[in-house]
Scaffold this motif. Structure first.
Motif, PDB file in Angstrom:
ATOM      1  N   LEU A 607       0.747  -1.343   0.100  1.00 26.45           N
ATOM      2  CA  LEU A 607       0.191  -0.064  -0.018  1.00 26.45           C
ATOM      3  C   LEU A 607       0.805   1.234   0.029  1.00 26.45           C
ATOM      4  N   VAL A 608       1.942   1.367   0.728  1.00 28.79           N
ATOM      5  CA  VAL A 608       2.861   2.486   0.933  1.00 28.79           C
ATOM      6  C   VAL A 608       3.408   2.536  -0.423  1.00 28.79           C
ATOM      7  N   ALA A 609       3.980   1.548  -1.135  1.00 24.58           N
ATOM      8  CA  ALA A 609       4.604   1.517  -2.363  1.00 24.58           C
ATOM      9  C   ALA A 609       3.737   2.185  -3.446  1.00 24.58           C
ATOM     10  N   ALA A 610       2.374   1.799  -3.502  1.00 26.19           N
ATOM     11  CA  ALA A 610       1.472   2.060  -4.431  1.00 26.19           C
ATOM     12  C   ALA A 610       1.152   3.378  -4.356  1.00 26.19           C
ATOM     13  N   VAL A 611       0.950   3.841  -3.134  1.00 26.22           N
ATOM     14  CA  VAL A 611       0.403   5.155  -2.987  1.00 26.22           C
ATOM     15  C   VAL A 611       1.446   6.201  -2.347  1.00 26.22           C
ATOM     16  N   PRO A 612       2.008   7.085  -3.368  1.00 21.61           N
ATOM     17  CA  PRO A 612       3.105   7.930  -2.869  1.00 21.61           C
ATOM     18  C   PRO A 612       2.649   8.759  -1.927  1.00 21.61           C
ATOM     19  N   TRP A 613       1.176   9.054  -1.911  1.00 21.12           N
ATOM     20  CA  TRP A 613       1.012  10.104  -1.006  1.00 21.12           C
ATOM     21  C   TRP A 613       1.095   9.917   0.509  1.00 21.12           C
ATOM     22  N   ILE A 614       0.836   8.681   0.674  1.00 24.58           N
ATOM     23  CA  ILE A 614       1.289   8.451   2.023  1.00 24.58           C
ATOM     24  C   ILE A 614       2.609   8.619   2.909  1.00 24.58           C
ATOM     25  N   SER A 615       3.615   8.570   1.828  1.00 29.16           N
ATOM     26  CA  SER A 615       4.752   8.989   2.180  1.00 29.16           C
ATOM     27  C   SER A 615       4.960  10.468   2.094  1.00 29.16           C
ATOM     28  N   ILE A 616       4.532  11.335   1.098  1.00 29.15           N
ATOM     29  CA  ILE A 616       4.847  12.591   0.824  1.00 29.15           C
ATOM     30  C   ILE A 616       3.837  13.501   0.864  1.00 29.15           C
ATOM     31  N   GLY A 617       2.578  13.099   1.042  1.00 26.33           N
ATOM     32  CA  GLY A 617       1.386  13.814   1.155  1.00 26.33           C
ATOM     33  C   GLY A 617       1.427  15.114   2.433  1.00 26.33           C
ATOM     34  N   MET A 618       2.405  14.710   3.701  1.00 24.30           N
ATOM     35  CA  MET A 618       2.200  15.719   4.594  1.00 24.30           C
ATOM     36  C   MET A 618       3.661  16.542   4.480  1.00 24.30           C
ATOM     37  N   LEU A 619       4.316  16.426   3.545  1.00 28.61           N
ATOM     38  CA  LEU A 619       5.618  17.065   3.548  1.00 28.61           C
ATOM     39  C   LEU A 619       5.384  18.603   2.966  1.00 28.61           C
TER      40      LEU A 619
END
Length: 619
Positions: A607-619
């Protein structure tokens, strides 16, 4: 299957296993003093800059000198205590006599490598004497001299350990094997220089794998592969390898590593972690699967203080396992949840892995901390859902909901400790201070709170904490040094360009590359543990990811999570055996229970790999 004792160098080795104990006291005392000086300098520099707007010009240079001496002396202490991380799974499968011989061979291989590097290290330190440190006005050799001193001391201890533990026959045969291999490499050197990729496979893959299987500490496996490749397959002098090793230990960002390790020791010894666990138990312990939630939540919160998986598990397990057993939780299920919970929490700041990754790959640590918090929340939710599914038959007999007064009292006790993880995260993520500055402030805060509110720390205990921190710091930084040198050798051999071309040709574009990266870091996490895998592969993989348009922070979260899953995957994953050791459960008993939790973590990873927003959405 071998026991956890056979597989893992946990706490300090007993005096029976140590060979230089009587002679190590001055080294341990000096390392403890250097650690105190580093923390004091970092704290003074931060306070002077922020409160007085007056930076200490010479502070970084003094801290750099103390830091490399601390790293090398710490690695010497780790050799004496048998605390350098190594894989002994295959040794545990051998008969006693064969195992003793292979152990002797491993020690002599370490000694041979260090002796081969001793003169190049001296030469490197001599060359540094022509460089003058601008603020202090002293030769750079004052700093670089730590390398030959540490290398020679480690070599002496490795030889002494081999002589003390081995028979004359084992020593003679092991020395003969090493001599034959060296002679064969010397004879084959002209052919190896023309062999191209074959030489790389022999030295940088073959020798590393064989040394790893023989129980050689991971750092020295990398060193053996790199030194053999440079010495026999190239015309590059070994002084270049020493320079790369120095580079691997010299980033000022890495100054936060020993400080956060010390912070984890303070957390363990003062009871601050237990106070957090008690508070979470008062909030959630009365619901079905509540103790599983408390375990996962405690790992999540405590990880934000210590930055160490071992410290996290050692703090949480003793406080929760008795009550979980009373409610019918099976020990193997508790170990599975503990291990995978620790893997989940490794992206929670201040993760030492994220700090090192930021240093090696040139990624913003503040961004990694922000992203790591969000990714850990996703993984936490996945594990919590599985825990609730498994708790449908949990025995809740006699479990009552705590009163508001009880919750309030545990909150009052835990509040000073609960402040710390939020202080660390907000200060670094908000750009108020660097990870290094925050680490020193956190240590001072934890010491003050621990001594005033949580029972204090005796002078003897604090000294032991300093020495333990120095040893672990040395073990970590020697891995970094040798991994950086090996990564440089691989890059110089042209592998990086070939790998980039191969990866770019993968079907599926960035998705295909991400899938291959997950597999690579899952495997490396099983074999090498987190830090060496990151340092070895980051210089090779990040340029490819950037060319494919993958955000650095997104890629970092994926590979760190994959690596942590590999770390907890039996039968090789070192973290799994650590959890078994801390929870006092046989690996044979726990191995069958961990797979559903690993599958849940892997689903979270996808899920983390497929949805980049999880990793970078809060930056």
């Amino acid at each position: 299957m071998a026991s956890a004792d056979d597989l893992l160098p946990l706490a300090a080795g007993t005096d029976a296993r140590r060979v230089g104990s009587r002679f190590m006291r001055p080294v341990e005392a000096l390392a403890a003093v250097l650690l105190v000086v580093v923390v004091g300098l970092l704290l003074a520099g931060a306070l002077s800059r922020y409160l007085l707007a007056l930076p200490i010009i010479w502070g970084d240079e003094v801290a750099s000198i103390c830091f490399i001496w601390l790293a090398m002396l710490g690695s010497v202490i780790a050799i004496d205590r048998n605390e350098h991380l190594r894989l002994t799974l295959f040794l545990g499968l051998l008969p006693r006599d064969a195992r003793r011989f292979v152990d002797t061979l491993a020690l002599l291989l370490v000694a041979a490598l260090l002796l081969a590097l001793a003169y190049p290290a001296y030469d490197y330190a001599s060359e540094e004497s022509f460089i003058t440190l601008p603020a202090l006005g002293i030769p750079g050799s004052v700093r670089a001299a730590a390398l030959p001193v540490g290398i020679c001391a480690m070599a002496a201890l490795a030889v002494a350990s081999a002589v003390r533990r081995s028979t004359v026959r084992d020593l003679a045969v092991a020395l003969g094997v090493i001599a034959l291999v060296v002679a064969a490499l010397w004879i084959a050197s002209p052919a190896l220089m023309k062999a191209g990729n074959a030489a790389i496979v022999i030295c940088l893959v073959g020798f590393v794998v064989v040394a790893l299987a023989a129980g050689v500490p991971i750092a020295f496996c990398f060193g053996i592969g790199t030194a053999s490749y440079l010495a026999f397959a190239t015309r590059v002098p070994l002084i270049v390898m020493i320079g790369r090793m120095d580079e691997g230990m010299s980033s000022l960002i890495l100054l936060s590593v020993p400080v956060f390790v010390l912070l984890g020791c303070i957390l363990d010894h003062t009871g601050m972690g237990k106070a957090i666990v008690d508070f979470l138990a008062s909030l959630l312990g009365h619901v079905k699967a509540g103790m599983s939630y408390v375990l996962l939540g405690s790992l999540f919160v405590v990880s934000g203080i210590s930055g160490s998986k071992v410290s996290d598990m050692a703090t949480v397990a003793p406080a929760l396992f008795p009550e979980m057993k009373r409610r019918g939780h099976k020990p193997r299920e508790m170990i599975a949840l503990l291990a995978t919970g620790a893997a989940m929490a490794d992206t929670v700041p201040p993760s030492i892995v994220l700090i090192v990754l930021g240093s090696v790959a040139g990624v913003s640590i503040a961004a990694l901390f922000t992203s790591g918090f969000v990714v850990a929340m996703v993984l936490l939710a996945v594990l919590a859902a599985l825990a609730r599914l498994k708790a449908r038959d949990e025995d809740m007999t006699g479990v009552t909901r705590p009163t508001a007064g009880v919750i309030w009292r545990t909150l009052l006790v835990a509040a000073p400790a609960l402040v710390l993880p939020f202080l660390i995260r907000s200060a670094v993520s908000g750009g108020v201070a660097t990870a290094t500055e925050v680490s020193t402030i956190a240590v001072v805060y934890a010491l003050f709170v621990g001594m005033v509110l949580y029972g204090g720390i005796s002078a003897r205990t604090f000294y032991r904490m300093l020495v333990e921190t120095a040893a672990l710091t040395g073990a970590i930084l020697v891995i970094l040094a040798c991994a950086v040198a090996m990564a440089w050798a691989i890059t110089q051999a042209g592998i990086a360009n070939e790998l980039a071309s191969l990866m770019a040709a993968l079907p599926g574009g960035w998705i295909g590359f991400m899938a291959v990266s997950i597999v690579v870091f899952l495997v490396l996490g099983c074999i090498l543990e987190g830090l060496p895998a990151i340092v070895l592969m980051a210089p090779l993989m990040y340029p490819i990811a950037r060319k494919l348009g993958i955000n650095d922070v997104h890629y970092s979260m994926v590979i760190v999570t994959a690596m942590n899953i590999g770390l907890m995957t039996p039968p090789i994953g070192i973290g799994f055996f650590l959890a078994c050791k801390i929870g006092n459960v046989s690996p044979d008993e726990a191995i069958g229970a961990i797979w559903p939790y690993l599958v849940a973590l892997f689903a979270g990873l996808v899920l983390v790999a497929a949805v980049p927003w999880i990793s970078i959405g809060m930056l």
